[in-house]
Design an enzyme around this catalytic site. Structure first.
Site, PDB file in Angstrom:
ATOM      1  N   THR A 255       7.322  14.872 -11.165  1.00 19.88           N
ATOM      2  CA  THR A 255       7.221  13.438 -10.886  1.00 19.88           C
ATOM      3  C   THR A 255       8.024  13.174  -9.625  1.00 19.88           C
ATOM      4  OG1 THR A 255       7.045  12.972 -13.242  1.00 19.88           O
ATOM      5  CG2 THR A 255       7.642  11.135 -11.808  1.00 19.88           C
TER       6      THR A 255
ATOM      7  N   LYS B 100      12.781  13.610 -16.904  1.00 18.52           N
ATOM      8  CA  LYS B 100      12.828  12.188 -16.586  1.00 18.52           C
ATOM      9  C   LYS B 100      12.978  11.430 -17.900  1.00 18.52           C
ATOM     10  CE  LYS B 100       7.743  12.010 -16.421  1.00 18.52           C
ATOM     11  NZ  LYS B 100       6.577  11.660 -15.593  1.00 18.52           N
TER      12      LYS B 100
ATOM     13  N   ASN C  69      10.390  11.717 -20.690  1.00 17.08           N
ATOM     14  CA  ASN C  69      10.226  12.998 -21.366  1.00 17.08           C
ATOM     15  C   ASN C  69      11.456  13.365 -22.194  1.00 17.08           C
ATOM     16  OD1 ASN C  69       7.689  13.291 -20.321  1.00 17.08           O
ATOM     17  ND2 ASN C  69       8.282  14.686 -18.680  1.00 17.08           N
TER      18      ASN C  69
ATOM     19  N   ASP D 161       7.851  17.409 -23.924  1.00 23.99           N
ATOM     20  CA  ASP D 161       6.796  17.539 -22.910  1.00 23.99           C
ATOM     21  C   ASP D 161       7.057  18.718 -21.972  1.00 23.99           C
ATOM     22  OD1 ASP D 161       4.695  17.254 -21.177  1.00 23.99           O
ATOM     23  OD2 ASP D 161       4.814  15.078 -21.110  1.00 23.99           O
TER      24      ASP D 161
ATOM     25  N   ASP E  67       9.999  18.800 -15.175  1.00 25.60           N
ATOM     26  CA  ASP E  67       9.549  17.407 -15.262  1.00 25.60           C
ATOM     27  C   ASP E  67      10.532  16.579 -16.090  1.00 25.60           C
ATOM     28  OD1 ASP E  67       7.883  15.330 -14.555  1.00 25.60           O
ATOM     29  OD2 ASP E  67       6.480  15.638 -16.201  1.00 25.60           O
TER      30      ASP E  67
END
Length: 473
Positions: free
Chosen positions: A296, A261, A264, A277, A259
């Protein structure tokens, strides 16, 4: 009155202190800085008023580069932005009075002498809210009997500022996400890296789980990218290099983040980035693949969307999307409809803007290969192949990992407890860790309690210490 176990720890600490030699720091060799931060997902901004009217055409790159738009959320994780008045008063309310999980009599006396729980932290303000609960900025209360001086970040100034992630067991169990929450805690206990947020404590009450992490007060990368619109290649290069180092370290530990991005990734006071995260992270063997549909959408690799099974190569695709967004202001594939967005990721070619250098084009092409077996970083050398790319020619990787390469941009931070780089829709919320409504049976979360090893102890002593703190069976 001092117990026998406390006397033993004092004796051990005294013996180790006598062996300690302190080398004066030099400008060329600064110490690692693991202080400060973990934060929540930065709220998504609707920036349509600032963005160009058209972003689907390659011709959009001929004008001013577009800036970040409103993207979707992780499938497991934060909830959409909450609309709250900035005039809401800050209300710090008393924590729920619940019993902490009880260690068995066979475990180390360290636990029975000193348990860590919600009452050991003073809530300062909210810095995020997700699907399972809130993230608070907290201050650890000083305990005069604590051999660590009441400040486990080791700077001795007594500030003890942390991020406290609070998750409701009832919600986790109802959504069948117990394994994700346990994996996040387990992974964080195994990883220590200069560009990865560090877990300090974990504990539970009858209705909630708690993670205590370093508070990184520079805010999320998304927050700064939203403000600036785009980063120059020089600015993006050092961020990407630090991310590559962190991801490569995770992969060597058999961990896939899944994840990655800007929301995070946090930025510390010195301008370095920190991965955070790990709610979707997973431990995967080199020969194994995961079939989970998670992440995501804008950052998900084609093999995840096609349910072909994925491994660490999926993270390198996300790094490519991250770099593209830092350099252009938006991900390469966008659409308001999730299904059409997925089709674009699977079928469409990446449009490379002409204002980027040829070396940046080359790196993006390597990372954004739809076939994971051809993707840069997928070979036996993993992240080392990415580090050797010509776009990173100016990076001294040893100095980078020693945090000796200083980013030109530093966030405006007034102190360890500064939250100016977090969105006010979070920081103006009432700082309330409200009591859980339903006590939850503890069998789902056995062995959740953790205290980070004392840096003063030897490696053998740390092993004994951890066996007492995180023994699971």
């Amino acid at each position: 009155m001092v117990s026998s176990s406390q006397k033993g720890l004092h004796t051990l600490l005294s013996a180790n202190l006598k062996k300690l030699t302190i080398t004066p720091p030099s400008a060329s060799s600064p110490d690692f800085d693991f202080s400060e931060v973990f934060g929540p997902l930065t709220p998504h901004h609707n920036n349509s008023a600032q963005s160009p009217a058209s972003t689907s055409s390659a011709s959009a790159f001929l004008a001013d580069p577009p800036v970040i738009y409103n993207r979707s959320h992780s499938f497991v994780g934060p909830s959409p932005r909450y609309t709250l008045s900035s005039s809401l008063p800050l209300q710090i309310q008393e924590l729920e009075n619940e019993s902490l999980e009880i260690a068995s009599e066979s475990e180390s006396e360290i636990i029975s002498e000193k348990k860590i729980g919600p009452g050991d932290f003073e809530i300062l303000r909210v810095v995020g809210q997700g699907a399972f609960g809130k993230v608070f900025q907290v201050r650890k209360k000083v305990d005069r009997d604590d051999i660590n001086g009441g400040d486990s970040d080791g700077d001795g100034d007594g500030d003890g500022i942390y991020a406290m992630k609070v998750m409701r067991k009832e919600t986790i169990i109802k959504k069948n996400h117990v394994d994700y929450m346990k994996a996040e805690r387990d992974i964080l206990t195994k990883v220590m890296h200069p560009f990865i947020v560090q877990l300090r404590y974990s504990f539970q009450t009858k209705s909630k789980l708690y993670l205590i992490l370093d508070f990184i007060n520079g805010g999320h990368l998304f927050f700064h990218l939203y403000r600036q619109g785009i980063f120059s290649e020089d600015q993006a290069r050092i961020y990407t290099a630090e991310i590559v180092c962190a991801v490569a370290h995770l992969h060597k530990c058999g961990i896939v983040h899944r994840d990655l991005k800007p929301e995070n990734i946090l930025m510390d006071v010195d301008g370095h980035v920190m991965l955070t995260d790990f709610g979707l992270a997973k431990e995967i063997d080199e020969s194994s693949r995961s079939n989970s549909m998670c992440g995501t959408t804008e950052y998900m690799a084609p093999e995840i969307l096609l349910s072909k099974g994925h491994n660490k190569d999926a993270d390198w695709w996300s790094v490519g999307i991250l770099l593209y967004e830092m350099l252009t202001g938006q991900p390469p594939f966008t659409h308001a409809n999730r299904q059409k967005l997925q089709q674009r990721i699977i079928n469409e070619k990446v449009k490379l803007p002409p204002f980027l250098t040829g070396e940046a084009h080359s790196l993006l092409k390597g990372l954004l290969q739809k076939d994971p077996t051809r993707r840069l970083g997928s070979g036996p050398n993993g992240g080392d192949d990415i580090k050797r790319h010509k776009w990173f020619r100016s990076i001294n990787w040893k100095k980078l990992e020693a945090r000796e390469l200083v980013p030109k941009f530093k966030p405006d931070v007034s102190g360890k407890d500064c939250t100016a780089n977090f969105d006010r829709c979070w920081t103006t919320m009432p700082a309330d860790d409200s009591p859980g409504t339903t006590p939850t049976a503890g069998e789902h979360f056995q062995g959740y309690t953790y205290v980070a090893p004392n840096p003063w102890l030897s490696s053998d002593d740390r092993k004994v210490h951890n066996q007492g703190e995180i023994k699971e069976k």
